[in-house]
Scaffold this motif. Sequence first.
Motif, PDB file in Angstrom:
ATOM      1  N   LYS A 181       0.875  -1.161   0.000  1.00  0.00           N
ATOM      2  CA  LYS A 181       0.000   0.000   0.000  1.00  0.00           C
ATOM      3  C   LYS A 181       0.912   1.211   0.000  1.00  0.00           C
ATOM      4  O   LYS A 181       2.037   1.144   0.480  1.00  0.00           O
ATOM      5  CB  LYS A 181      -0.882   0.031   1.242  1.00  0.00           C
ATOM      6  CG  LYS A 181      -2.077  -0.876   1.164  1.00  0.00           C
ATOM      7  CD  LYS A 181      -3.010  -0.588   2.303  1.00  0.00           C
ATOM      8  CE  LYS A 181      -4.429  -0.805   1.843  1.00  0.00           C
ATOM      9  NZ  LYS A 181      -5.377  -0.381   2.855  1.00  0.00           N
ATOM     10  N   SER A 182       0.423   2.307  -0.514  1.00  0.00           N
ATOM     11  CA  SER A 182       1.233   3.519  -0.516  1.00  0.00           C
ATOM     12  C   SER A 182       0.460   4.660   0.127  1.00  0.00           C
ATOM     13  O   SER A 182      -0.761   4.615   0.259  1.00  0.00           O
ATOM     14  CB  SER A 182       1.633   3.887  -1.939  1.00  0.00           C
ATOM     15  OG  SER A 182       0.490   4.187  -2.698  1.00  0.00           O
ATOM     16  N   THR A 183       1.203   5.659   0.544  1.00  0.00           N
ATOM     17  CA  THR A 183       0.627   6.848   1.140  1.00  0.00           C
ATOM     18  C   THR A 183       1.505   8.031   0.754  1.00  0.00           C
ATOM     19  O   THR A 183       2.542   7.848   0.133  1.00  0.00           O
ATOM     20  CB  THR A 183       0.494   6.707   2.667  1.00  0.00           C
ATOM     21  OG1 THR A 183      -0.291   7.775   3.171  1.00  0.00           O
ATOM     22  CG2 THR A 183       1.842   6.677   3.359  1.00  0.00           C
ATOM     23  N   THR A 184       1.105   9.213   1.126  1.00  0.00           N
ATOM     24  CA  THR A 184       1.852  10.420   0.797  1.00  0.00           C
ATOM     25  C   THR A 184       2.268  11.115   2.074  1.00  0.00           C
ATOM     26  O   THR A 184       1.505  11.169   3.036  1.00  0.00           O
ATOM     27  CB  THR A 184       0.973  11.373  -0.039  1.00  0.00           C
ATOM     28  OG1 THR A 184       0.547  10.678  -1.199  1.00  0.00           O
ATOM     29  CG2 THR A 184       1.717  12.618  -0.430  1.00  0.00           C
ATOM     30  N   SER A 236      10.738   5.397   2.100  1.00  0.00           N
ATOM     31  CA  SER A 236       9.637   4.672   2.739  1.00  0.00           C
ATOM     32  C   SER A 236      10.150   3.706   3.800  1.00  0.00           C
ATOM     33  O   SER A 236       9.558   3.580   4.870  1.00  0.00           O
ATOM     34  CB  SER A 236       8.792   3.935   1.696  1.00  0.00           C
ATOM     35  OG  SER A 236       9.578   3.036   0.965  1.00  0.00           O
TER      36      SER A 236
END
Length: 76
Positions: free
Chosen positions: A38-41, A64
Amino acid sequence: MMAQNEEHPNWGGKRPGQGRPKGSPNRGTELGRKTIFKSTTISGSPEEIDALKKLAADSGMSLSRLVIETLLGKGE
């Protein structure tokens, strides 16, 4: 010679026998990799983001990975 607006029968489209053979394994999972992420900012000033990038580079990690290991204490 074909006219410019005439269709080209061999351009694009589905072709029999092309693509990955049915039933062949995915190379990533075949090698034991799990590719679910999953990715986020992260928002910050340019100076803050640059400082994070420098810390990550100096630690030999991706940004990350640095954030995850720092905040969650993983990799110790």
